[in-house]
Each structure stands twice: as structure tokens, then as C-alpha cells.
Scaffold this motif. Structure first.
Motif, PDB file in Angstrom:
ATOM      1  N   PHE A 218       0.860  -1.193   0.000  1.00 16.83           N
ATOM      2  CA  PHE A 218       0.000   0.000   0.000  1.00 16.83           C
ATOM      3  C   PHE A 218       0.892   1.236   0.000  1.00 16.83           C
ATOM      4  N   VAL A 219       0.694   2.125  -0.979  1.00 19.24           N
ATOM      5  CA  VAL A 219       1.481   3.350  -1.026  1.00 19.24           C
ATOM      6  C   VAL A 219       0.542   4.558  -1.017  1.00 19.24           C
ATOM      7  N   HIS A 220       0.933   5.604  -0.318  1.00 20.08           N
ATOM      8  CA  HIS A 220       0.133   6.822  -0.189  1.00 20.08           C
ATOM      9  C   HIS A 220       0.944   8.021  -0.675  1.00 20.08           C
ATOM     10  N   PHE A 221       0.343   8.832  -1.568  1.00 18.53           N
ATOM     11  CA  PHE A 221       0.948  10.075  -2.046  1.00 18.53           C
ATOM     12  C   PHE A 221       0.099  11.259  -1.611  1.00 18.53           C
ATOM     13  N   ASP A 222       0.758  12.344  -1.214  1.00 23.96           N
ATOM     14  CA  ASP A 222       0.045  13.488  -0.643  1.00 23.96           C
ATOM     15  C   ASP A 222       0.125  14.759  -1.479  1.00 23.96           C
ATOM     16  N   HIS A 223       0.934  14.774  -2.555  1.00 26.14           N
ATOM     17  CA  HIS A 223       1.226  16.030  -3.234  1.00 26.14           C
ATOM     18  C   HIS A 223       0.034  16.605  -4.003  1.00 26.14           C
ATOM     19  N   VAL A 224      -0.882  15.757  -4.471  1.00 26.53           N
ATOM     20  CA  VAL A 224      -2.052  16.265  -5.194  1.00 26.53           C
ATOM     21  C   VAL A 224      -2.948  17.064  -4.249  1.00 26.53           C
ATOM     22  N   ASP A 225      -3.114  16.561  -3.037  1.00 28.45           N
ATOM     23  CA  ASP A 225      -3.897  17.290  -2.034  1.00 28.45           C
ATOM     24  C   ASP A 225      -3.243  18.623  -1.704  1.00 28.45           C
ATOM     25  N   HIS A 226      -1.917  18.640  -1.599  1.00 29.71           N
ATOM     26  CA  HIS A 226      -1.206  19.899  -1.342  1.00 29.71           C
ATOM     27  C   HIS A 226      -1.514  20.918  -2.437  1.00 29.71           C
ATOM     28  N   ALA A 227      -1.490  20.473  -3.694  1.00 33.80           N
ATOM     29  CA  ALA A 227      -1.763  21.379  -4.813  1.00 33.80           C
ATOM     30  C   ALA A 227      -3.194  21.890  -4.764  1.00 33.80           C
ATOM     31  N   GLY A 228      -4.127  21.023  -4.342  1.00 36.17           N
ATOM     32  CA  GLY A 228      -5.514  21.451  -4.213  1.00 36.17           C
ATOM     33  C   GLY A 228      -5.682  22.536  -3.182  1.00 36.17           C
ATOM     34  N   HIS A 229      -4.969  22.417  -2.069  1.00 26.93           N
ATOM     35  CA  HIS A 229      -5.060  23.434  -1.014  1.00 26.93           C
ATOM     36  C   HIS A 229      -4.333  24.718  -1.408  1.00 26.93           C
ATOM     37  N   HIS A 230      -3.239  24.595  -2.151  1.00 30.48           N
ATOM     38  CA  HIS A 230      -2.433  25.775  -2.474  1.00 30.48           C
ATOM     39  C   HIS A 230      -2.945  26.504  -3.712  1.00 30.48           C
ATOM     40  N   GLY A 231      -3.085  25.784  -4.814  1.00 29.90           N
ATOM     41  CA  GLY A 231      -3.499  26.420  -6.063  1.00 29.90           C
ATOM     42  C   GLY A 231      -4.987  26.355  -6.321  1.00 29.90           C
ATOM     43  N   GLY A 232      -5.666  25.399  -5.655  1.00 25.74           N
ATOM     44  CA  GLY A 232      -7.099  25.227  -5.839  1.00 25.74           C
ATOM     45  C   GLY A 232      -7.405  24.055  -6.764  1.00 25.74           C
ATOM     46  N   HIS A 233      -8.453  23.330  -6.441  1.00 27.56           N
ATOM     47  CA  HIS A 233      -8.893  22.231  -7.300  1.00 27.56           C
ATOM     48  C   HIS A 233      -9.379  22.807  -8.624  1.00 27.56           C
ATOM     49  N   GLY A 234      -8.897  22.221  -9.713  1.00 27.35           N
ATOM     50  CA  GLY A 234      -9.238  22.739 -11.031  1.00 27.35           C
ATOM     51  C   GLY A 234      -8.253  23.767 -11.548  1.00 27.35           C
ATOM     52  N   SER A 235      -7.229  24.089 -10.749  1.00 27.08           N
ATOM     53  CA  SER A 235      -6.222  25.056 -11.176  1.00 27.08           C
ATOM     54  C   SER A 235      -5.129  24.372 -11.984  1.00 27.08           C
ATOM     55  N   GLU A 236      -4.320  25.166 -12.662  1.00 29.71           N
ATOM     56  CA  GLU A 236      -3.200  24.617 -13.420  1.00 29.71           C
ATOM     57  C   GLU A 236      -2.255  23.864 -12.501  1.00 29.71           C
ATOM     58  N   GLU A 237      -2.014  24.401 -11.316  1.00 28.25           N
ATOM     59  CA  GLU A 237      -1.130  23.738 -10.355  1.00 28.25           C
ATOM     60  C   GLU A 237      -1.678  22.369  -9.971  1.00 28.25           C
TER      61      GLU A 237
END
Length: 554
Positions: free
Chosen positions: A179-198
Motif C-alpha cells: 500500500f502506497v500513499h501520495f500526498d502532493h495532489v492534495d497539497h496542490a488542491g489546497h495551495h493552487g485550488g482544485h481545477g487550477s493549473e497547479e
């Protein structure tokens, strides 16, 4: 009385029953299960970002686009539900602040360490010799499972180092369960916003890491014996998540590899806690009675959708009203000394789309949308599509607010610097900052960021003015906010939406006479993403953002 009779069943029939029961214990040939968990990965992210690896997994595997999460749509309770085969009501992890030594709801049943049984612990007990490994990017994941149930337990600070270590582990140990967990997509959602280029760039990065993991499984020589599952804990909206909207509470489940049907769209309803049950089913171990999850058997060859599957009415994709929603911002928009143009796009072929501009729900007798049109006053535009058989879509709604300058409209807004606020402050005891005139109850992210102390995202704001009420009667007011807010009319608290939370809606009602009434909204943000909207509904008024042309400075 009838004489007792002994019936002898043919040996061939008994053999058939025995084989049938044995074949349904687990899919044939799966010796390894690898789960790739991407924190904050939404269906929108997969559909709109460049994801060739995930696209290939879907084309050559099975997919469920709208797996439902548990609520609230936050990380701890959803990662827990994934590996525990149950919801917060059973495992007791009801929020992101849960800790082993600090929680209010005990699990309905627990193991020696106090945790609810996980897929790791039940698999370890069933097959003590099996290799089980977990590698994770977010350290909070590590507090959710039994440490004595896994052979390998590592946490890394970046997505790249997490992937590299997990791939090395697969090659070295060939785990039965990884089982592997990645967190960077959630970070981008909080920083740049969901649906943003980031955000979409972070999804592209996740896709490349998934490709490397698949290559690692192949290099380990176990691809032809491995089931790979791609999952997420939640989606998002604006700069956060935690609310009860499809954007936040639906994720995509992808099944790929050994014994998985190719190009298959799963019909049955799937919930995030079904992941653990599906892993148990694939690995041939019995799940605990305390679990409420059910294995998604239909993804596997030789297995069908549930016999009692009920799909309800056919879902027709809703049309899109432009300007479309962006981040938290509602579809429609604010137009100062402008005349907006409304464009509606249908999403299904051979359909008709109908609309209204008075806030009523459209039906088959409503105006047929044929081309863009203009609005000359504040309007709530609603639209609905109908397929060839007349099946309706859900509603699409957009709020167009039109206001002219020079008429005294607006609100007095004031910024206050906070310090790790947990609830609305006493505004007389907090540092007052800049003031400005705001056309409505809204926060401009760029403007607020300029006012914040460096390294401190906690702040409060107050909006004050008058609201024009044209028709006397009972009014419903609503705030949607991340974090807390309260709304007052005539000095009376009408809406209490206080406390730390994602975008959350609370309502209240009040009887109002015709004329202008003092209105005030207080708001605070603890940190991270922030948002505020205020709605009302009343006599002859559909629920809508409180219009800028009904708000006055004095």
C-alpha cells in the motif's frame, strides 16, 4: 404420515456445487495486491489532466467514476475507512484531529492496540507468513494501522522519495499486500485550488509516478499475478474539501491487472470502505463481521454484478451554464455596469436543454435553449437537459448579479489579523487592519494574501451594511464558509456556522418587514484555503447569493 425417504444427489452435482463455492472464495491467480492511494485525486483531475498511464489502466481495466466517500470528506476518516472496511460510526475516526490517545468515539470493536481491525491485521492473522508493506507520504496515515501487522513501514517527505522506496520494496520483497500513499495532489488542491493549473500538474506528476510503480511491478516479475488498485480519499472544491458535495465526496476507483475485466465500467454502487473488502476477497481471506464493506466482485472475470442490483432512474449528465464555476466561485458572476451573456452547453448528444431565469426549476414546457442570450437584471438561471426518452438531468444553477455604480450599493469590510483562531474572535480584542468597500459577501484571495502577516494565514473579517427587503415575510439566510462564520440581521444572530471546518453550509430563518435592515457577517479562517458565500431565500425569491444590488452602505 409419509415415510422418510433418502435422496441421493448425483456426484457430479455435488462436485459442481463444491467447485462453484471454491471458485467464489477469490479470483483465480491473484498472489499480490498493490494499492496506490492518491490524496485529493478527483475524477475531474483524471478527466482533465494529461494522464496516459491512468487512461491505459482504465482502458485495460475496470473503473467506477463516482465512488462515494464517507463524511466528512476529509483525510483521516476516509483513509481509515479504506483500510478498515467500515465507516466512522464503526471505527470511531470521525475527524482529522483523531489520535489514539485523544478521541471521543471508541471503535465498535478493537484489537489489542486499540484500533479497529484493518486489512493489514486481518490478512496478517490469516497468513502470518505473508509479506505486507506500507509506504506513505503523509505521516498521519501511519497512525491508522496496527504496526505489528506489517513487515515494512516507512514514511517519506516527498512524493518522489515515497515512490522510489516503494518500488525498491516491491522489487526486493514482492509483497503479497503493498500500500502506497501520495500526498502532493492534495497539497496542490489546497495551495493552487482544485481545477487550477497547479492542481492538474500535480495529477500529471501522480500519473508518472504510477507509471514507474507499474514498471517496478513488471521488473519484479509479478505483473501477471498482481491486482493493482488506484484509489483516493476525497476530491475537492476551491481550496479545500470536507463538505458534502459531489466534487468533494466522490472519487474514482480503478482496478487493473490479474483477472480484471478490460474496458469495464462498474455498475454497482461503490463506497470507499469497499476497498478493504475487495482486497480481502482478492487475497482469499474472510473479512470481519464488524466490517460493512462489500467486495466489488464484478471487476473480476467470471463474476457478475450483484443479482439484487438496483440502479434507480437513469442519470442524465447536466448541462453547463457559462461562466462556469471556478474554484469555490459559483457559476454566473458579479457584473458591475455590465450586461452578462448566458451560454449553456449540453453534455449529451441528441438531447434538448431547457432553462429559466426566475429561479424556478425548468421542465419540458420551459424555454428551449438555442443560442446565448443577455440578462438585464440580477437573475438565477437554471437549466436541465432531457435525453431522447425524456429522462431529465439534475439541475444546473448559475447566479448572475448585476449592479450599477453610483446607487450607494456595497458593504463595509474590515480585515483583522488572527493567531491560530479556532472560532470567531471578539472583534474588539483583535488587531484591526485594512478596510474597504465590498460589493457583496466575498473574499478576494489575492487581496487577502497581501494583508496577511508572513507565515500566518489566520485572520478574521467583518462585513456590515444594509439589505433591501422588498416583500415582507419569512426569509431563510445561509452562509457557506471555510472556516467559521455568523450572519446577523437587525443585530440578531440568524446563522451560526462557527468553528473549524471545510466549506460547510448552515441556515437560519427570520421574519422581516419591507425596507432596509442592518446586516452583518463575521468570518474567520484558521489557516489554509478560505471561502465565504451568503445566500437568502424569501417570498417570490429563489435561493440565491444575496445580490449586490440589494446591499447598501447606508
Amino acid at each position: 404420515m409419509f415415510p422418510k425417504t433418502t435422496f441421493l444427489l448425483p456426484a457430479a452435482f455435488l462436485f459442481f456445487v463444491s467447485c462453484k463455492e471454491k471458485s467464489e472464495e477469490k479470483p483465480a491467480g491473484i498472489e499480490h495486491v498493490i494499492v496506490i492511494g492518491i490524496d485529493g485525486l478527483s475524477p475531474d483531475g483524471i478527466k482533465k489532466a494529461e494522464t496516459p498511464v491512468i487512461d491505459d489502466m482504465i482502458a485495460n481495466g475496470s473503473v467506477k467514476w463516482n465512488v462515494r466517500t464517507v463524511l466528512t470528506s476529509a483525510s483521516s476518516q476516509n483513509w481509515a475507512s479504506m483500510i478498515m472496511g467500515a465507516g466512522p460510526e464503526q471505527h470511531g475516526i470521525i475527524n482529522n484531529d483523531w489520535e489514539m490517545d485523544d478521541h471521543t468515539l471508541p471503535p465498535i470493536v478493537n484489537e489489542a492496540d486499540g484500533r479497529f481491525p484493518t486489512i493489514f491485521s486481518i490478512f496478517h492473522k490469516a497468513k502470518p507468513e505473508a509479506e505486507i508493506g506500507v509506504v506513505y507520504h503523509w505521516d498521519g496515515f501511519g497512525r491508522l494501522f496496527q504496526k505489528n501487522a506489517v513487515n515494512y513501514d516507512k514514511r517519506f517527505s516527498t512524493e518522489d522519495s515515497t515512490a522510489t522506496d516503494f518500488i525498491n520494496y516491491i522489487k526486493a520483497k514482492k509483497p503479497a499486500l503493498g500500500f502506497v500513499h501520495f500526498d502532493h495532489v492534495d497539497h496542490a488542491g489546497h495551495h493552487g485550488g482544485h481545477g487550477s493549473e497547479e492542481y492538474y500538474k500535480s495529477v500529471v506528476k501522480a500519473d508518472s509516478l504510477i507509471g514507474k510503480i507499474l514498471a517496478g511491478i513488471k521488473d519484479a516479475g509479478i505483473m501477471d499475478k498482481t491486482l493493482i488498485i488506484l484509489w483516493a480519499d476525497h476530491g475537492g472544491i476551491g481550496y479545500g474539501h470536507g463538505g458534502a458535495t459531489p466534487q468533494e465526496a466522490e472519487i474514482t476507483g480503478v482496478f487493473y491487472g490479474k483477472d480484471v475485466k478490460k474496458g469495464y465500467k462498474i455498475e454497482q454502487q461503490v463506497y470507499t470502505y469497499d476497498l478493504a473488502s475487495t482486497m480481502a476477497f482478492a487475497l482469499g481471506v474472510q473479512q470481519p463481521y464488524a466490517w460493512i464493506g462489500r467486495p466489488v466482485k464484478a471487476v473480476f472475470e467470471e463474476f457478475n454484478e450483484p443479482a439484487n442490483l438496483w440502479l434507480g432512474e437513469k442519470a442524465v449528465e447536466a448541462p453547463v451554464i457559462y461562466p462556469d464555476r471556478k474554484l469555490y466561485q459559483q457559476a454566473g458572476g458579479l457584473y458591475i455596469d455590465e450586461i452578462p451573456t448566458v451560454k449553456i452547453e449540453r453534455r449529451i448528444d441528441k438531447s434538448t436543454t431547457r432553462y429559466t431565469i426566475d429561479g424556478t426549476d425548468p421542465n419540458t414546457k420551459s424555454p428551449l435553449y438555442e443560442k446565448p442570450f443577455k440578462l438585464d437584471k440580477t437573475s438565477v438561471v437554471k437549466s436541465r437537459s432531457y435525453d431522447e426518452k425524456g429522462n431529465p438531468s439534475i439541475l444546473s444553477t448559475a447566479y448572475f448579479r448585476i449592479v450599477k455604480t453610483g446607487l450607494g450599493n456595497g458593504l463595509s469590510a474590515t480585515f483583522y489579523q488572527g493567531d491560530d483562531l479556532k472560532k470567531l474572535p471578539d472583534f474588539n480584542k483583535i488587531k484591526k487592519g485594512a478596510s474597504w468597500t465590498s460589493p457583496e459577501f466575498a473574499l478576494n484571495r489575492d487581496d487577502i494574501n497581501k494583508l496577511l502577516e508572513k507565515g500566518n494565514e489566520s485572520f478574521a473579517a467583518k462585513f456590515e451594511g444594509l439589505i433591501q427587503i422588498d416583500e415582507p415575510g419569512k426569509y431563510l439566510f445561509t452562509t457557506q464558509s471555510d472556516d467559521g462564520s455568523k450572519l446577523y440581521i437587525d443585530g440578531k444572530e440568524v446563522v451560526d456556522n462557527d468553528g473549524n471546518h471545510g466549506v460547510q453550509e448552515e441556515t437560519g430563518t427570520i421574519e422581516l418587514t419591507a425596507g432596509k435592515h442592518p446586516i452583518r457577517v463575521e468570518y474567520y479562517n484558521n489557516g489554509g484555503g478560505f471561502w465565504l458565500d451568503a445566500f437568502y431565500k424569501g417570498p417570490k425569491i429563489a435561493k440565491q447569493l444575496i445580490p449586490a444590488d440589494k446591499l447598501f452602505l447606508k
